[in-house]
Scaffold this motif. Structure first.
Motif, PDB file in Angstrom:
ATOM      1  N   GLY A 156       0.877  -1.115   0.050  1.00 40.07           N
ATOM      2  CA  GLY A 156      -0.018  -0.231   0.042  1.00 40.07           C
ATOM      3  C   GLY A 156       0.879   1.502  -0.009  1.00 40.07           C
ATOM      4  N   ILE A 157       2.153   1.189  -0.043  1.00 40.78           N
ATOM      5  CA  ILE A 157       3.076   2.235   0.090  1.00 40.78           C
ATOM      6  C   ILE A 157       3.858   2.082  -1.163  1.00 40.78           C
ATOM      7  N   THR A 158       4.439   3.075  -2.104  1.00 42.50           N
ATOM      8  CA  THR A 158       4.914   3.105  -3.224  1.00 42.50           C
ATOM      9  C   THR A 158       6.302   4.075  -2.593  1.00 42.50           C
ATOM     10  N   ARG A 159       7.398   3.841  -3.422  1.00 47.75           N
ATOM     11  CA  ARG A 159       8.738   4.971  -3.431  1.00 47.75           C
ATOM     12  C   ARG A 159       8.287   6.120  -3.510  1.00 47.75           C
ATOM     13  N   ASP A 160       7.382   6.550  -4.456  1.00 45.90           N
ATOM     14  CA  ASP A 160       6.959   7.809  -5.059  1.00 45.90           C
ATOM     15  C   ASP A 160       6.376   8.464  -4.214  1.00 45.90           C
ATOM     16  N   MET A 161       5.603   7.957  -3.063  1.00 49.91           N
ATOM     17  CA  MET A 161       4.954   8.569  -2.006  1.00 49.91           C
ATOM     18  C   MET A 161       5.725   9.043  -0.880  1.00 49.91           C
ATOM     19  N   LEU A 162       7.113   8.711  -0.775  1.00 47.82           N
ATOM     20  CA  LEU A 162       7.847   9.126   0.299  1.00 47.82           C
ATOM     21  C   LEU A 162       8.713  10.242  -0.260  1.00 47.82           C
ATOM     22  N   PRO A 163       9.302  11.130   0.665  1.00 46.99           N
ATOM     23  CA  PRO A 163      10.119  12.116   0.179  1.00 46.99           C
ATOM     24  C   PRO A 163      11.654  11.657   1.022  1.00 46.99           C
ATOM     25  N   ILE A 164      12.007  10.732   0.331  1.00 48.50           N
ATOM     26  CA  ILE A 164      13.420  10.056   0.737  1.00 48.50           C
ATOM     27  C   ILE A 164      14.694  10.673   0.527  1.00 48.50           C
ATOM     28  N   GLU A 165      14.662  11.861  -0.324  1.00 50.21           N
ATOM     29  CA  GLU A 165      15.999  12.493  -0.566  1.00 50.21           C
ATOM     30  C   GLU A 165      16.285  13.130   0.792  1.00 50.21           C
ATOM     31  N   PRO A 166      17.671  13.098   0.929  1.00 47.82           N
ATOM     32  CA  PRO A 166      18.161  13.406   2.116  1.00 47.82           C
ATOM     33  C   PRO A 166      18.268  15.231   2.198  1.00 47.82           C
ATOM     34  N   LEU A 167      17.732  15.646   3.003  1.00 48.20           N
ATOM     35  CA  LEU A 167      17.780  17.418   3.243  1.00 48.20           C
ATOM     36  C   LEU A 167      18.971  17.745   4.187  1.00 48.20           C
ATOM     37  N   PRO A 168      19.254  18.903   3.810  1.00 51.70           N
ATOM     38  CA  PRO A 168      19.940  19.667   4.800  1.00 51.70           C
ATOM     39  C   PRO A 168      19.414  19.938   6.009  1.00 51.70           C
ATOM     40  N   ALA A 169      20.338  19.781   7.299  1.00 52.57           N
ATOM     41  CA  ALA A 169      19.887  19.512   8.711  1.00 52.57           C
ATOM     42  C   ALA A 169      18.838  20.697   9.042  1.00 52.57           C
ATOM     43  N   PHE A 170      19.148  21.936   8.624  1.00 49.44           N
ATOM     44  CA  PHE A 170      18.146  23.122   9.013  1.00 49.44           C
ATOM     45  C   PHE A 170      16.757  22.808   8.249  1.00 49.44           C
ATOM     46  N   GLN A 171      16.530  22.123   7.246  1.00 50.19           N
ATOM     47  CA  GLN A 171      15.349  21.840   6.422  1.00 50.19           C
ATOM     48  C   GLN A 171      14.777  20.885   7.216  1.00 50.19           C
ATOM     49  N   ALA A 172      15.333  19.709   7.513  1.00 44.83           N
ATOM     50  CA  ALA A 172      14.655  18.425   8.239  1.00 44.83           C
ATOM     51  C   ALA A 172      14.315  19.065   9.714  1.00 44.83           C
ATOM     52  N   GLN A 173      15.121  19.805  10.362  1.00 48.59           N
ATOM     53  CA  GLN A 173      14.624  20.222  11.469  1.00 48.59           C
ATOM     54  C   GLN A 173      13.328  21.391  11.327  1.00 48.59           C
ATOM     55  N   ALA A 174      13.424  22.070  10.344  1.00 45.94           N
ATOM     56  CA  ALA A 174      12.086  22.793  10.306  1.00 45.94           C
ATOM     57  C   ALA A 174      11.006  22.104   9.954  1.00 45.94           C
ATOM     58  N   LEU A 175      11.029  20.925   9.120  1.00 40.91           N
ATOM     59  CA  LEU A 175       9.981  20.119   8.763  1.00 40.91           C
ATOM     60  C   LEU A 175       9.503  19.335   9.891  1.00 40.91           C
ATOM     61  N   PHE A 176      10.257  19.012  10.680  1.00 33.43           N
ATOM     62  CA  PHE A 176       9.866  18.065  11.835  1.00 33.43           C
ATOM     63  C   PHE A 176       9.362  18.880  12.946  1.00 33.43           C
ATOM     64  N   THR A 177       9.648  20.246  13.013  1.00 37.30           N
ATOM     65  CA  THR A 177       9.192  21.332  13.988  1.00 37.30           C
ATOM     66  C   THR A 177       7.757  21.471  13.536  1.00 37.30           C
ATOM     67  N   GLU A 178       7.537  21.661  12.204  1.00 37.70           N
ATOM     68  CA  GLU A 178       6.132  22.092  11.588  1.00 37.70           C
ATOM     69  C   GLU A 178       5.136  20.979  11.720  1.00 37.70           C
ATOM     70  N   ARG A 179       5.628  19.620  11.569  1.00 32.67           N
ATOM     71  CA  ARG A 179       4.820  18.570  11.746  1.00 32.67           C
ATOM     72  C   ARG A 179       4.346  18.435  13.287  1.00 32.67           C
TER      73      ARG A 179
END
Length: 195
Positions: A156-179
């Motif tokens: 029920g999950i395919t690769r194209d559904m997931l944002p797996i490209e590694p992000l810079p730390a500041f972007q990952a931090q912002a996305l985690f905080t936003e969620r």
């Protein structure tokens, strides 16, 4: 911690836990011991966002509390780092005890049960394995057969559904905080969450 809090690893207090420290730490902890393709490490923060999204897709009736526990499933790693499973098994009970105490402090800080129920833990683990399957193939050099052997075949999950490209730390931090903040707003309103 950068927030100025002093966290006692042996007896962590919920009063010393800050989401800013969690987001900052998890965004700088590399999954797969950093042995991944890409210009940036694939962080535990980014992994946590993906696991929560998979969990939500598999459990459409999940409560905001359950979604928050899914997002925070690797929360203790902001302090103790991400240890690969085989090494956790070698280290044994001492590591698990510290991890459980940190989990309880994190959850209690945000008004969640100290630990997820067995059913919820299993549901989150299932989402975690789906994420690990795709991470293994896309980032860590596993063949599909190897990934299936270790993590099972996702349904029920395919690769194209997931944002797996590694992000810079500041972007990952912002996305985690936003969620985290989006789920907190829903917890405050008592409404079901939207992706």
């Amino acid at each position: 911690m950068l927030s100025g809090r002093r966290l006692d690893l042996l007896d962590p207090s919920p009063l010393d836990v800050e989401i800013s420290d969690i987001a900052h730490g998890l965004a700088r902890v590399a999954r797969w011991n950093g042995q991944t393709f890409g210009d940036h490490a694939f962080s535990v923060a980014q992994h946590s966002i993906i696991v929560e999204a998979i969990f939500q897709r598999h459990n459409p009736k999940a409560t905001p509390d359950e979604l928050q526990m899914a997002l925070l499933h690797d929360g203790p790693e902001y302090v103790i780092g991400d240890m690969i499973s085989p090494f956790k098994a070698v280290v044994g009970g001492g590591y698990k005890l510290v991890e459980r105490r940190l989990e309880a402090a994190i959850h209690l800080r945000f008004g969640l049960p100290a630990h997820p129920t067995r059913t919820l833990k299993d549901q989150i683990k299932k989402a975690d394995k789906v994420s690990a399957y795709f991470e293994a193939i896309e980032l860590a050099g596993f063949s599909e057969a190897e990934a299936r052997k270790f993590f099972g075949q996702p349904r029920g999950i395919t690769r194209d559904m997931l944002p797996i490209e590694p992000l810079p730390a500041f972007q990952a931090q912002a996305l985690f905080t936003e969620r985290f903040e989006a789920i907190e707003r829903l917890r405050g309103n008592g409404k079901k969450v939207a992706p």
